[in-house]
Design a protein around this motif. Structure first.
Motif, PDB file in Angstrom:
ATOM      1  N   ALA A  28       0.830  -1.208   0.000  1.00 31.23           N
ATOM      2  CA  ALA A  28       0.000   0.000   0.000  1.00 31.23           C
ATOM      3  C   ALA A  28       0.868   1.263   0.000  1.00 31.23           C
ATOM      4  N   ILE A  29       1.956   1.235   0.767  1.00 30.17           N
ATOM      5  CA  ILE A  29       2.863   2.390   0.812  1.00 30.17           C
ATOM      6  C   ILE A  29       3.483   2.623  -0.560  1.00 30.17           C
ATOM      7  N   GLN A  30       3.987   1.567  -1.198  1.00 27.00           N
ATOM      8  CA  GLN A  30       4.619   1.711  -2.512  1.00 27.00           C
ATOM      9  C   GLN A  30       3.612   2.198  -3.540  1.00 27.00           C
ATOM     10  N   GLY A  31       2.369   1.713  -3.434  1.00 25.81           N
ATOM     11  CA  GLY A  31       1.355   2.152  -4.381  1.00 25.81           C
ATOM     12  C   GLY A  31       1.044   3.621  -4.242  1.00 25.81           C
ATOM     13  N   ARG A  32       0.914   4.088  -3.035  1.00 23.20           N
ATOM     14  CA  ARG A  32       0.601   5.502  -2.814  1.00 23.20           C
ATOM     15  C   ARG A  32       1.753   6.423  -3.210  1.00 23.20           C
ATOM     16  N   LEU A  33       2.975   5.969  -2.967  1.00 18.97           N
ATOM     17  CA  LEU A  33       4.136   6.816  -3.285  1.00 18.97           C
ATOM     18  C   LEU A  33       4.630   6.631  -4.710  1.00 18.97           C
ATOM     19  N   GLY A  34       4.227   5.529  -5.342  1.00 20.26           N
ATOM     20  CA  GLY A  34       4.707   5.264  -6.699  1.00 20.26           C
ATOM     21  C   GLY A  34       6.183   4.949  -6.736  1.00 20.26           C
ATOM     22  N   VAL A  35       6.674   4.189  -5.750  1.00 19.68           N
ATOM     23  CA  VAL A  35       8.095   3.847  -5.681  1.00 19.68           C
ATOM     24  C   VAL A  35       8.246   2.354  -5.440  1.00 19.68           C
ATOM     25  N   ASP A  36       9.467   1.875  -5.692  1.00 17.40           N
ATOM     26  CA  ASP A  36       9.827   0.496  -5.391  1.00 17.40           C
ATOM     27  C   ASP A  36      10.823   0.538  -4.235  1.00 17.40           C
ATOM     28  N   LEU A  37      10.403   0.154  -3.040  1.00 15.84           N
ATOM     29  CA  LEU A  37      11.270   0.245  -1.866  1.00 15.84           C
ATOM     30  C   LEU A  37      12.393  -0.780  -1.888  1.00 15.84           C
ATOM     31  N   ASP A  38      12.330  -1.767  -2.848  1.00 13.94           N
ATOM     32  CA  ASP A  38      13.449  -2.688  -2.985  1.00 13.94           C
ATOM     33  C   ASP A  38      14.591  -2.056  -3.777  1.00 13.94           C
ATOM     34  N   ASP A  39      14.294  -0.929  -4.438  1.00 15.26           N
ATOM     35  CA  ASP A  39      15.329  -0.198  -5.170  1.00 15.26           C
ATOM     36  C   ASP A  39      16.050   0.721  -4.186  1.00 15.26           C
ATOM     37  N   PHE A  40      17.369   0.565  -4.055  1.00 15.81           N
ATOM     38  CA  PHE A  40      18.123   1.302  -3.042  1.00 15.81           C
ATOM     39  C   PHE A  40      17.969   2.806  -3.197  1.00 15.81           C
ATOM     40  N   GLU A  41      18.123   3.318  -4.427  1.00 15.60           N
ATOM     41  CA  GLU A  41      18.072   4.765  -4.623  1.00 15.60           C
ATOM     42  C   GLU A  41      16.701   5.333  -4.291  1.00 15.60           C
ATOM     43  N   GLN A  42      15.647   4.640  -4.722  1.00 19.36           N
ATOM     44  CA  GLN A  42      14.295   5.126  -4.423  1.00 19.36           C
ATOM     45  C   GLN A  42      14.011   5.049  -2.918  1.00 19.36           C
ATOM     46  N   ALA A  43      14.454   3.960  -2.289  1.00 21.51           N
ATOM     47  CA  ALA A  43      14.248   3.834  -0.841  1.00 21.51           C
ATOM     48  C   ALA A  43      15.019   4.915  -0.086  1.00 21.51           C
ATOM     49  N   ALA A  44      16.244   5.223  -0.548  1.00 18.68           N
ATOM     50  CA  ALA A  44      17.035   6.274   0.101  1.00 18.68           C
ATOM     51  C   ALA A  44      16.361   7.629  -0.040  1.00 18.68           C
ATOM     52  N   SER A  45      15.794   7.887  -1.232  1.00 23.25           N
ATOM     53  CA  SER A  45      15.113   9.162  -1.445  1.00 23.25           C
ATOM     54  C   SER A  45      13.919   9.314  -0.505  1.00 23.25           C
ATOM     55  N   VAL A  46      13.135   8.240  -0.371  1.00 20.62           N
ATOM     56  CA  VAL A  46      11.980   8.288   0.535  1.00 20.62           C
ATOM     57  C   VAL A  46      12.451   8.441   1.983  1.00 20.62           C
ATOM     58  N   HIS A  47      13.531   7.753   2.314  1.00 19.52           N
ATOM     59  CA  HIS A  47      14.060   7.835   3.687  1.00 19.52           C
ATOM     60  C   HIS A  47      14.462   9.268   4.031  1.00 19.52           C
ATOM     61  N   ILE A  48      15.181   9.915   3.127  1.00 20.17           N
ATOM     62  CA  ILE A  48      15.605  11.303   3.367  1.00 20.17           C
ATOM     63  C   ILE A  48      14.392  12.209   3.494  1.00 20.17           C
ATOM     64  N   ALA A  49      13.408  12.031   2.613  1.00 19.13           N
ATOM     65  CA  ALA A  49      12.199  12.850   2.673  1.00 19.13           C
ATOM     66  C   ALA A  49      11.468  12.666   4.002  1.00 19.13           C
ATOM     67  N   LEU A  50      11.410  11.413   4.484  1.00 21.39           N
ATOM     68  CA  LEU A  50      10.719  11.147   5.737  1.00 21.39           C
ATOM     69  C   LEU A  50      11.481  11.752   6.930  1.00 21.39           C
ATOM     70  N   LEU A  51      12.806  11.664   6.892  1.00 19.98           N
ATOM     71  CA  LEU A  51      13.600  12.300   7.938  1.00 19.98           C
ATOM     72  C   LEU A  51      13.357  13.805   7.962  1.00 19.98           C
ATOM     73  N   ALA A  52      13.321  14.431   6.778  1.00 20.02           N
ATOM     74  CA  ALA A  52      13.086  15.874   6.696  1.00 20.02           C
ATOM     75  C   ALA A  52      11.686  16.228   7.198  1.00 20.02           C
ATOM     76  N   HIS A  53      10.701  15.429   6.800  1.00 22.69           N
ATOM     77  CA  HIS A  53       9.320  15.676   7.243  1.00 22.69           C
ATOM     78  C   HIS A  53       9.212  15.587   8.767  1.00 22.69           C
ATOM     79  N   ASP A  54       9.796  14.548   9.349  1.00 20.61           N
ATOM     80  CA  ASP A  54       9.718  14.380  10.797  1.00 20.61           C
ATOM     81  C   ASP A  54      10.463  15.495  11.536  1.00 20.61           C
ATOM     82  N   ALA A  55      11.610  15.912  10.971  1.00 20.94           N
ATOM     83  CA  ALA A  55      12.368  17.001  11.594  1.00 20.94           C
ATOM     84  C   ALA A  55      11.571  18.301  11.569  1.00 20.94           C
ATOM     85  N   GLN A  56      10.867  18.558  10.468  1.00 22.74           N
ATOM     86  CA  GLN A  56      10.040  19.765  10.369  1.00 22.74           C
ATOM     87  C   GLN A  56       8.884  19.710  11.362  1.00 22.74           C
TER      88      GLN A  56
END
Length: 538
Positions: free
Chosen positions: A508-536
């Motif tokens: 469900a998460i991958q569908g909503r975000l339109g990403v493949d979390l098994d892909d390292f680069e895409q997972a890293a991008s989402v991780h950074i975005a989530l860290l930034a969101h939580d910090a804000q």
């Protein structure tokens, strides 16, 4: 007029009893008409005059109680040098303020025997070269003293009413001190019994001037050698725990003493009503509360940068923090018991200050000698802190040691940033006893950049699919999954769900975000975005 400390002269019987100085009396227009000349004791003209007494008796000293200006023509002393010398000595023993001799038939010129005796005793001897009605002088001085007495009583009631009203309204203690400083027109300082500054009030530049060499001038004031310094003891249940000092008070000495006494009464009442201390009774609690307040004020100003660091150096020194040729270690502790870090500092004998800032964060500033091992002592402090009962999860964040006081604010902010970055972590992190900037890696960098518009836009864009239709459960699963290095078993365990249920949520998460979390680069991008969101959000 130059006033003296309340400890520099015999104390009047009433705290508000008014007085003029000998110098002030001699400056009155009526007195100047008699052409007064000081022939002895000129260095004691600031002695207080509580009353004026006209007397011709040679044994007048036995009738005095101290502080009187004695007026005489000396008619009963003429021709007897022994009586003249004893007359002066008896007045000195009675602590008379001064003697005024009207020149005339008995003494056409200043008598040398009386002058020499007065000079030896330090008793001001004044002669009047022109005939002068003593009744006019007594009337003038007594009326002025009575007006001062009335003004002192009025001031006493006004100050007591105002400060009591502030206490009743729940005003903080700093508000009381500000009002005292306004009435006094000079800096107000509260110290403990070791002369360490606990609180100040007054115009900032004037306060800084007072604190710049605080210990020396405070001890001078205590010895009665500083002009205009008026002290009042802070005590509770018979136990003295501090002092309030009016620094450089330029008003009437008695009024200043009254103001200091009323202020001290209000401060003690404020602390008792606040119920600050369960340890050591109200007095002991007051001491702890004042120390805590002093440290919090200093550390808060350092962290926020509201006051330049160089302006805070006199406050730090006056508060007892060693600042000369020292190395400073800024720390921020997250602890459920904000008072615990200060207690551990005292137990270890480490020079420093500690105070709660907000929530469960406590700022700590160690002040070490250059030859001490700052890292080892910091680790020792953290280990001892975490060995305390219920302190297993206390977090100690540290910045690198600072050799320059001007760098301390940046160090405290860095330690605060490290502590907050670790606290943002959704899952336990493998951390050393003391966490530093290099230990928080990407999370620390993102937190530093959280207010950058580009970072904010990136986070919104990457997480848009989850943020538009907020599902806190999916966000929580995503945080844990990425924080555990995409470990599905560990994520399922932490969320208490089965592996199949976790797979459905990840899909469900991958569908909503339109990403493949098994892909390292895409997972890293989402991780950074989530860290930034939580910090804000934090």
């Amino acid at each position: 007029m130059t006033t003296t400390s309340q400890t520099s002269a015999p104390q009047p019987r009433e705290p508000w009893e008014p007085a003029l100085s000998v110098r002030q009396v001699l400056g009155l227009e009526r007195v100047r008409a008699g052409q007064p000349e000081v022939v002895a004791g000129a260095h004691r003209l600031d002695r207080p005059v509580r009353w004026v007494h006209v007397a011709e008796a040679a044994d007048v000293g036995v009738m005095l109680s101290g502080g009187e200006m004695v007026l005489t023509t000396g008619v009963l002393l003429a021709g007897d040098e022994a009586k003249q010398g004893e007359y002066i000595r008896s007045l000195d023993r009675a602590e008379a303020a001064a003697v005024v001799l009207g020149l005339g038939r008995a003494f056409p010129a200043p008598p040398e025997v009386m002058r020499r005796a007065a000079e030896r005793c330090g008793l001001p001897l004044v002669v009047l070269h022109r005939p002068f009605p003593f009744a006019e002088l007594t009337e003038e001085v007594q009326s002025r003293l009575l007006r001062r007495k009335f003004a002192a009583v009025s001031l006493s009631e006004a100050v007591r009413t105002e400060l009591t009203g502030l206490i009743t309204a729940g005003a903080p203690v700093q508000r009381l001190l500000d009002e005292v400083a306004r009435h006094a027109g000079c800096p107000v300082v509260v110290t403990n019994l070791a002369h360490r500054v606990l609180a100040t009030a007054g115009e900032r530049a004037a306060v800084d001037d007072v604190l710049r060499d605080w210990e020396r001038i405070a001890r001078q004031a205590g010895a009665g050698s500083a002009d205009g310094w008026v002290r009042a003891e802070l005590s509770c249940r018979g136990e003295s725990w501090g002092r309030l000092v009016l620094c450089g008070y330029r008003g009437d000495r008695a009024a200043g003493r009254l103001l200091a006494d009323r202020a001290a009464e209000a401060l003690v009442l404020h602390r008792m009503l606040a119920g600050d201390g369960t340890r050591g009774g109200a007095c002991g609690g007051s001491r702890d509360a004042w120390e805590e307040q002093s440290a919090r004020s200093l550390l808060t100003d350092l962290v926020t940068g509201a006051v330049p660091a160089r302006h805070l150096l006199p406050r730090a020194r006056a508060a007892g923090l060693p600042v000369n040729r020292r190395v400073f270690v800024p720390l921020v502790v997250r602890d459920r018991q904000p008072a615990r870090p200060a207690r551990v500092l005292r137990r270890l004998g480490l020079p420093g200050i500690a105070a709660g800032l907000a929530d469960d964060r406590v700022a700590v500033l160690l002040s070490l000698a250059p030859d001490q091992d700052a890292r080892a002592l910091t680790d020792h402090f953290a280990t001892r802190l975490r060995s305390e009962p219920d302190a297993t999860y206390a977090l100690v964040a540290a910045a690198d040691a600072r050799a320059d006081w001007a760098d301390v604010p940046a160090g405290l902010r860095e330690a605060q940033h490290v502590a907050d970055a670790v606290a943002d972590a959704p899952a336990p992190m493998d951390l050393p006893p003391v966490v530093r900037l290099r230990d928080i890696h990407l999370r620390g960098l993102v937190r530093l950049l959280r207010d950058d518009p580009h970072v904010q836009s990136f986070a919104e864009r990457e997480l848009d699919g989850l943020l538009r239709g907020p599902d806190e459960d999916l966000l929580s699963v995503l945080r844990t999954y990425l924080a555990t290095g995409r470990n599905k078993s560990r994520t399922a365990q932490l969320h208490h769900v089965s592996r199949p249920a976790l797979y459905r949520r990840l899909e469900a998460i991958q569908g909503r975000l339109g990403v493949d979390l098994d892909d390292f680069e895409q997972a890293a991008s989402v991780h950074i975005a989530l860290l930034a969101h939580d910090a804000q959000q934090g």
